[in-house]
Motif scaffolding. Structure first.
Motif, short mmCIF file in Angstrom:
data_model
loop_
_atom_site.label_atom_id
_atom_site.label_comp_id
_atom_site.label_asym_id
_atom_site.label_seq_id
_atom_site.Cartn_x
_atom_site.Cartn_y
_atom_site.Cartn_z
N ARG A 151 -45.68 3.52 18.09
CA ARG A 151 -46.20 2.16 18.23
C ARG A 151 -47.58 2.05 17.58
NH1 ARG A 151 -49.89 0.33 21.63
NH2 ARG A 151 -50.13 2.45 22.38
N GLU A 152 -48.37 3.13 17.70
CA GLU A 152 -49.73 3.12 17.17
C GLU A 152 -49.75 2.81 15.68
OE1 GLU A 152 -48.53 5.33 19.24
OE2 GLU A 152 -50.01 6.05 20.67
N GLN A 153 -48.73 3.31 14.97
CA GLN A 153 -48.72 3.08 13.52
C GLN A 153 -48.57 1.61 13.18
OE1 GLN A 153 -46.02 5.32 11.22
NE2 GLN A 153 -46.76 7.31 11.93
N ILE B 206 -49.36 -0.93 15.10
CA ILE B 206 -50.61 -1.61 15.48
C ILE B 206 -51.68 -1.36 14.43
CG2 ILE B 206 -52.42 -1.73 17.21
CD1 ILE B 206 -49.90 -2.73 18.34
N LYS B 207 -51.78 -0.09 14.05
CA LYS B 207 -52.79 0.29 13.05
C LYS B 207 -52.60 -0.51 11.76
CE LYS B 207 -56.00 2.93 11.30
NZ LYS B 207 -57.17 3.57 11.86
N ALA B 208 -51.36 -0.62 11.31
CA ALA B 208 -51.10 -1.37 10.09
C ALA B 208 -51.55 -2.81 10.24
CB ALA B 208 -49.61 -1.30 9.74
N GLN B 209 -51.31 -3.39 11.43
CA GLN B 209 -51.74 -4.78 11.64
C GLN B 209 -53.25 -4.90 11.62
OE1 GLN B 209 -49.53 -6.90 14.86
NE2 GLN B 209 -48.34 -5.02 14.93
N THR B 210 -53.94 -3.90 12.16
CA THR B 210 -55.41 -3.97 12.13
C THR B 210 -55.93 -3.75 10.72
OG1 THR B 210 -55.76 -1.62 12.59
CG2 THR B 210 -55.58 -3.07 14.47
N VAL C 47 -45.13 0.79 5.41
CA VAL C 47 -45.17 1.69 6.56
C VAL C 47 -43.77 2.15 6.95
CG1 VAL C 47 -45.86 1.95 8.97
CG2 VAL C 47 -47.30 0.65 7.40
#
Lengths: 272, 263
Positions: free
Chosen positions: A165-167, A169-173, A185
């Protein structure tokens, strides 16, 4: 020492891998020798020499009736069907699998449908395919696609959902849109997993190919096996089965090699 | 550089109250550390700030504007794990933010645009001590180096707020001290407001300008579900730490910040 801790060395492992093959061949030769000693005309377990003759005739001598080398024509016909079907089902599965895995709305819409359709026995649909699409290439390719597509879609959509999930989220940030997340991604990380999925589906794909060719066809490896079955021509059937196995193994090996060369980062991700 | 405001925020999952009565004002360029025992809602707090979860009641304002309900480029993040992309090299990980920003369709830069971005990325990689590792994949890096990479990746995109979810929790003490030095420098030299969740009190007090402790006030078994954690301590670090107002060599980030250009 406990059995779980005993690891064969490299050389020993090679011998151990070879052992079952050697045993099968020896068992065959013994059985074949015993039967042929009793009845030289026995067709059930032909000697290696008669299989060699059959292969020579099928693969390296022009068939008088059709004017072609039968085994190569059969191989080409089967491989064309297989390649076309797998190309269709992998590209469709990649698209649908990513959409279902990445978009909760698409999962709600299509997830249950894919789950249910993947339970339909594809061979039970074969008569319908023959009725609707005729006996040509289309129905055979369609059978393989129908047989492999739902499984690959389910596998890929699960693999997408297993991405941390972190990936996402990270891509969105980092400002990624849904399209960019899919493209930069998800897609590159799913491709090596698609190869895994495809390798597992090679078995079913061959099964559906042989089945379709056995029932209605005028060329192909499966067609030939079921044709010569009428004459108990084990000297043709056995080499054909070995040849199909070799082809399938070569495809599997090539896919594994492609995965290692094209996605050098994947091995360590999988090891985690 | 952004002010963050929590107005009486609650977070409930069904009947289970996780956080209650959170009211908080965070000044721009603050370095906020959130501490507290496991399960007290620190991470939930961070996820609300990230936009990954919405508060059940109350609202969160960034510079007076309601928080967008999904993560965006204003808020960078570094997690304890999985913060960098395993399929991209070190350099590509840092470039990714810029590529996504400038190429909406392909998410990739070519030619001159890529060379310029690469130049910036290399400078940033040197700042975080990853020079010479550009072509490696993250799996070939140590845990500390991966977190340095994650920081560089987040900063390259130029967020206003940087959220850190126990970013250094899994690192060895020596490596952690090194990365603390880096973190302090990044905070000083960029225009960031930082919010960090940590369970390491010394880390909180050595880095932050302000330490917030979360705690459950009622902990009897029959009360656990119905009472959430809330802010129990709010400590300004003394002597006061302030980020340098104007760095001599600010780290260049993706944001065209009017303040940095003297506007």
């Amino acid at each position: 020492m406990r059995w779980v801790n005993i690891r064969p060395g490299r050389q020993l492992a090679i011998y151990m891998a070879a052992l079952p093959f050697v045993l099968v061949v020896i068992a065959y030769l013994l059985g074949s020798g015993a039967r042929l000693a009793e009845n030289p005309n026995d067709k059930l377990l032909p000697a290696l020499s008669s299989m060699g003759l059959a292969v020579k005739q099928m693969a390296f001598q022009l068939d008088a009736r059709t004017g072609s080398y039968l085994m190569w024509v059969d191989t080409l016909a089967s491989m064309e069907r297989l390649a076309a079907a797998l190309a269709i089902s992998t590209s469709l599965a990649l698209l649908i699998g990513i959409v279902i895995g990445l978009l909760p709305a698409a999962n709600a819409l299509l997830g249950p449908f894919v789950s249910v359709t993947s339970m339909v026995p594809p061979l039970a649909l074969l008569p319908i395919l023959f009725i609707v699409m005729g006996l040509g290439e289309t129905s055979k390719i369609a059978l393989i696609v129908i047989g492999t597509l739902p499984c690959i879609i389910r596998d890929l959509s699960m693999k997408v959902q297993e991405l941390p999930r972190e990936q996402l989220i990270k891509a969105q940030t980092l400002g990624a849109s849904t399209w960019q997340i899919a493209l930069r991604v998800v897609l590159p990380q799913i491709l090596p997993r698609l190869i895994d999925s495809l390798r597992l589906q090679l078995g079913p794909a061959w099964l559906f190919l042989i089945a379709a060719e056995a029932i209605a066809s005028d060329s192909g490896l499966g067609y030939r096996i079921f044709l010569v079955r009428r004459y108990l021509a084990m000297d043709v059937i056995i080499p054909y089965v070995v040849w199909i196995t070799l082809l399938a193994f070569a495809m599997d090996f090539a896919l594994r090699l492609l995965q290692r060369k094209a996605f050098p980062w994947f091995a360590s991700v999988r090891a985690e | 550089m952004s002010a963050i405001r929590f107005e009486d925020v609650w977070k409930e999952y069904g009947d289970h109250i996780v956080l209650e009565r959170i009211t908080l004002d965070v000044a721009p360029r603050a370095f906020l550390a959130l501490v507290g025992p496991s399960g007290c809602g620190k991470t939930t707090f961070l996820r609300m700030l990230l936009g990954e979860e919405a508060p059940s009641r109350g609202r969160i304002l960034i510079d007076g504007e309601p928080l967008k309900p999904e993560p965006d480029a204003d808020r960078g993040v570094v997690f304890q794990r999985y913060s960098v992309f395993p399929h991209l090299t070190v350099l590509d990980n840092v470039l990714l933010g810029r590529e996504l920003q400038q190429s909406r369709l392909l998410g990739r830069l070519f030619g001159r645009a890529r060379r310029e971005a690469t130049e910036q990325a290399m400078t940033l990689l040197e700042e975080v001590g990853l020079k010479g590792h550009e072509t490696k994949y993250p799996s070939a890096l140590s845990g500390g180096m991966q977190q340095r990479l994650a920081l560089a990746q987040a900063i390259m995109r130029g967020p206003k707020i940087l959220l850190l979810d126990e970013p250094f929790g899994a690192l060895d003490p020596g490596i952690r001290a090194d990365i603390h030095v880096l973190m302090k420098r990044l905070w000083n030299e960029t225009e960031l407001t930082v919010v960090m969740v940590t369970h390491d009190l010394s880390e909180a007090f050595s880095l932050a300008t302000r330490v917030i402790a979360f705690e459950r006030n009622r902990n009897r078994p029959e009360e656990r579900e119905r009472y959430g954690a809330t802010i129990s301590r709010d400590l300004e670090i003394f002597p006061r730490r302030v980020a340098q107002p104007h760095a001599d060599h600010p780290i260049r980030s993706g944001r065209d910040d009017p303040a940095a250009q003297g506007a």
